[in-house]
Design a protein around this motif. Structure first.
Motif, PDB file in Angstrom:
ATOM      1  N   ARG A   1       0.847  -1.157  -0.050  1.00 26.28           N
ATOM      2  CA  ARG A   1      -0.170   0.002   0.037  1.00 26.28           C
ATOM      3  C   ARG A   1       0.855   1.098   0.080  1.00 26.28           C
ATOM      4  NH1 ARG A   1      -5.783   0.610   1.718  1.00 26.28           N
ATOM      5  NH2 ARG A   1      -5.705  -1.587   1.841  1.00 26.28           N
ATOM      6  N   PRO A   2       1.938   1.340   0.809  1.00 25.47           N
ATOM      7  CA  PRO A   2       2.643   2.636   0.925  1.00 25.47           C
ATOM      8  C   PRO A   2       3.483   2.859  -0.414  1.00 25.47           C
ATOM      9  CG  PRO A   2       2.931   1.608   2.958  1.00 25.47           C
ATOM     10  CD  PRO A   2       2.262   0.550   1.869  1.00 25.47           C
ATOM     11  N   THR A   3       3.892   1.822  -1.088  1.00 25.63           N
ATOM     12  CA  THR A   3       4.583   1.728  -2.303  1.00 25.63           C
ATOM     13  C   THR A   3       3.701   2.317  -3.458  1.00 25.63           C
ATOM     14  OG1 THR A   3       5.890   0.034  -1.674  1.00 25.63           O
ATOM     15  CG2 THR A   3       5.884   0.810  -4.200  1.00 25.63           C
ATOM     16  N   ILE A   4       2.239   1.679  -3.387  1.00 25.84           N
ATOM     17  CA  ILE A   4       1.278   2.329  -4.496  1.00 25.84           C
ATOM     18  C   ILE A   4       0.937   3.734  -4.166  1.00 25.84           C
ATOM     19  CG2 ILE A   4      -1.061   1.985  -4.958  1.00 25.84           C
ATOM     20  CD1 ILE A   4      -0.591  -1.161  -4.369  1.00 25.84           C
ATOM     21  N   TYR A   5       0.771   4.228  -3.014  1.00 23.13           N
ATOM     22  CA  TYR A   5       0.651   5.649  -2.657  1.00 23.13           C
ATOM     23  C   TYR A   5       1.694   6.411  -3.372  1.00 23.13           C
ATOM     24  CZ  TYR A   5      -3.164   4.135   0.547  1.00 23.13           C
ATOM     25  OH  TYR A   5      -4.135   3.356   1.192  1.00 23.13           O
ATOM     26  N   SER A   6       2.851   6.007  -3.169  1.00 21.40           N
ATOM     27  CA  SER A   6       3.996   6.736  -3.592  1.00 21.40           C
ATOM     28  C   SER A   6       3.991   6.845  -5.000  1.00 21.40           C
ATOM     29  CB  SER A   6       5.269   6.055  -2.918  1.00 21.40           C
ATOM     30  OG  SER A   6       6.300   6.864  -3.529  1.00 21.40           O
ATOM     31  N   ASN A   7       3.757   5.610  -5.817  1.00 17.20           N
ATOM     32  CA  ASN A   7       3.766   5.737  -7.213  1.00 17.20           C
ATOM     33  C   ASN A   7       2.531   6.587  -7.797  1.00 17.20           C
ATOM     34  OD1 ASN A   7       5.992   3.921  -7.418  1.00 17.20           O
ATOM     35  ND2 ASN A   7       4.618   2.042  -7.648  1.00 17.20           N
ATOM     36  N   VAL A   8       1.382   6.526  -7.163  1.00 14.21           N
ATOM     37  CA  VAL A   8       0.414   7.177  -7.680  1.00 14.21           C
ATOM     38  C   VAL A   8       0.642   8.802  -7.530  1.00 14.21           C
ATOM     39  CG1 VAL A   8      -1.907   8.034  -7.270  1.00 14.21           C
ATOM     40  CG2 VAL A   8      -1.452   5.528  -7.190  1.00 14.21           C
ATOM     41  N   ILE A   9       1.365   9.311  -6.325  1.00 14.40           N
ATOM     42  CA  ILE A   9       1.616  10.762  -6.116  1.00 14.40           C
ATOM     43  C   ILE A   9       2.605  10.828  -7.096  1.00 14.40           C
ATOM     44  CG2 ILE A   9       2.788  12.527  -4.545  1.00 14.40           C
ATOM     45  CD1 ILE A   9       0.911  11.047  -2.404  1.00 14.40           C
TER      46      ILE A   9
ATOM     47  N   MET B   1       7.807   5.221  -0.163  1.00 13.37           N
ATOM     48  CA  MET B   1       6.956   4.986   0.957  1.00 13.37           C
ATOM     49  C   MET B   1       5.957   6.289   1.150  1.00 13.37           C
ATOM     50  SD  MET B   1       7.464   1.732   1.296  1.00 13.37           S
ATOM     51  CE  MET B   1       6.997   0.933   2.794  1.00 13.37           C
ATOM     52  N   VAL B   2       4.797   6.073   1.171  1.00  7.97           N
ATOM     53  CA  VAL B   2       3.750   7.268   1.551  1.00  7.97           C
ATOM     54  C   VAL B   2       2.660   6.684   2.485  1.00  7.97           C
ATOM     55  CG1 VAL B   2       2.258   8.916   0.895  1.00  7.97           C
ATOM     56  CG2 VAL B   2       4.195   8.501  -0.592  1.00  7.97           C
ATOM     57  N   GLU B   3       2.532   6.986   3.487  1.00  6.87           N
ATOM     58  CA  GLU B   3       1.602   6.609   4.342  1.00  6.87           C
ATOM     59  C   GLU B   3       0.262   6.861   4.155  1.00  6.87           C
ATOM     60  OE1 GLU B   3       2.184   4.578   6.716  1.00  6.87           O
ATOM     61  OE2 GLU B   3       4.410   4.419   6.463  1.00  6.87           O
ATOM     62  N   THR B   4      -0.772   6.078   4.467  1.00  3.73           N
ATOM     63  CA  THR B   4      -2.053   6.318   4.184  1.00  3.73           C
ATOM     64  C   THR B   4      -2.564   7.753   4.568  1.00  3.73           C
ATOM     65  OG1 THR B   4      -2.584   4.041   4.651  1.00  3.73           O
ATOM     66  CG2 THR B   4      -4.529   5.535   4.628  1.00  3.73           C
ATOM     67  N   GLN B   5      -2.359   8.223   5.884  1.00  4.30           N
ATOM     68  CA  GLN B   5      -2.871   9.548   6.244  1.00  4.30           C
ATOM     69  C   GLN B   5      -2.381  10.765   5.369  1.00  4.30           C
ATOM     70  OE1 GLN B   5      -1.196   7.682   8.074  1.00  4.30           O
ATOM     71  NE2 GLN B   5       0.514   8.700   9.236  1.00  4.30           N
ATOM     72  N   VAL B   6      -0.865  10.350   4.854  1.00  2.81           N
ATOM     73  CA  VAL B   6      -0.412  11.435   3.988  1.00  2.81           C
ATOM     74  C   VAL B   6      -1.271  11.502   2.530  1.00  2.81           C
ATOM     75  CG1 VAL B   6       1.660  12.108   2.594  1.00  2.81           C
ATOM     76  CG2 VAL B   6       1.709  11.561   5.140  1.00  2.81           C
ATOM     77  N   PHE B   7      -1.196  10.356   2.131  1.00  2.00           N
ATOM     78  CA  PHE B   7      -2.045  10.148   0.828  1.00  2.00           C
ATOM     79  C   PHE B   7      -3.629  10.663   0.747  1.00  2.00           C
ATOM     80  CE2 PHE B   7      -4.493   7.439  -2.289  1.00  2.00           C
ATOM     81  CZ  PHE B   7      -3.906   7.747  -3.186  1.00  2.00           C
ATOM     82  N   LEU B   8      -4.231  10.438   1.865  1.00  2.00           N
ATOM     83  CA  LEU B   8      -5.442  10.813   1.883  1.00  2.00           C
ATOM     84  C   LEU B   8      -5.414  12.319   1.923  1.00  2.00           C
ATOM     85  CD1 LEU B   8      -7.016   8.530   4.770  1.00  2.00           C
ATOM     86  CD2 LEU B   8      -7.594   8.364   2.225  1.00  2.00           C
ATOM     87  N   GLN B   9      -4.509  12.918   2.209  1.00  3.45           N
ATOM     88  CA  GLN B   9      -4.668  14.478   1.967  1.00  3.45           C
ATOM     89  C   GLN B   9      -4.380  14.823   0.650  1.00  3.45           C
ATOM     90  OE1 GLN B   9      -1.220  16.074   4.259  1.00  3.45           O
ATOM     91  NE2 GLN B   9      -1.870  15.182   6.091  1.00  3.45           N
TER      92      GLN B   9
END
Length: 190
Positions: A85-93, A136-144
């Motif tokens: 999940r954190p890797t996917i969030y990072s890739n999306v951003i 790695m991007v944590e869920t709370q950061v990604f949700l912002q």
């Protein structure tokens, strides 16, 4: 008369199972069990296919292996999904940042001019932070950033830039598309 009986060594050659002590019998049983196990492993290793994947960084080697795992029915368990999940969030951003930047460099107009604010927000993301620099991007950061990502992905200017991705480097572009779809569907409940 005892002199005429064969010696223990002669009997063990002719009748190996009859003259063994209990310790020797146990050792022989364990030895046969190990031999069977080695035989099974040897058969398994002969059938095992090994592939050496070579390629530059970000060329899709890991993605290929993950796709092969899914195609052949070895889906990821919940723990593995949570780890990705954190890797996917990072890739999306990172992917969205590349699209916003490419849209500007390719002189593609926004579909909705109000998305300039969302684009600026994405470009302000600190990629040098300790977690982001490690992918790695944590869920709370990604949700912002999720509302901005949703709005940008729906923008015709970003879609146009994505359609022209052969003109710039979009990291793991196919994976990016799937990640966007996965993330947006996960958080919209669709």
């Amino acid at each position: 008369m005892a002199d005429f009986l064969p010696s223990r060594s002669v009997l063990s050659v002719c009748f190996p199972g009859c003259v063994l002590t209990s310790g020797e019998a146990e050792q022989q049983r364990k030895s046969k069990e190990i031999d069977k196990c080695l035989s099974r492993e040897k058969t398994y290793v002969k059938r095992l296919v090994k592939i050496l994947l070579l390629g530059a960084g970000e060329s899709g080697k890991s993605t290929f292996l993950k796709q092969m795992r899914i195609i052949h029915g070895q889906d990821f368990d919940q723990r593995a999904r949570e780890e990705f999940r954190p890797t996917i969030y990072s890739n999306v951003i990172k992917g969205m940042r590349v699209l916003v930047d490419a849209r500007e460099k390719l002189h593609i107009p926004w579909g909705d001019n109000s998305n300039q604010v969302n684009g600026d927000k994405m470009m302000a993301f600190d990629t040098r932070s300790p977690s982001a620099s490690q992918g790695m991007v944590e869920t709370q950061v990604f949700l912002q950033y999720l509302p901005a990502i949703r709005a940008l992905w729906a923008d015709s200017g970003i879609q146009n830039a994505y359609d022209r991705r052969r003109e710039f480097q979009l990291v793991r572009d196919l994976v990016f598309l799937h990640c966007c779809y996965f993330i947006l569907m996960t958080f919209t409940g669709s």
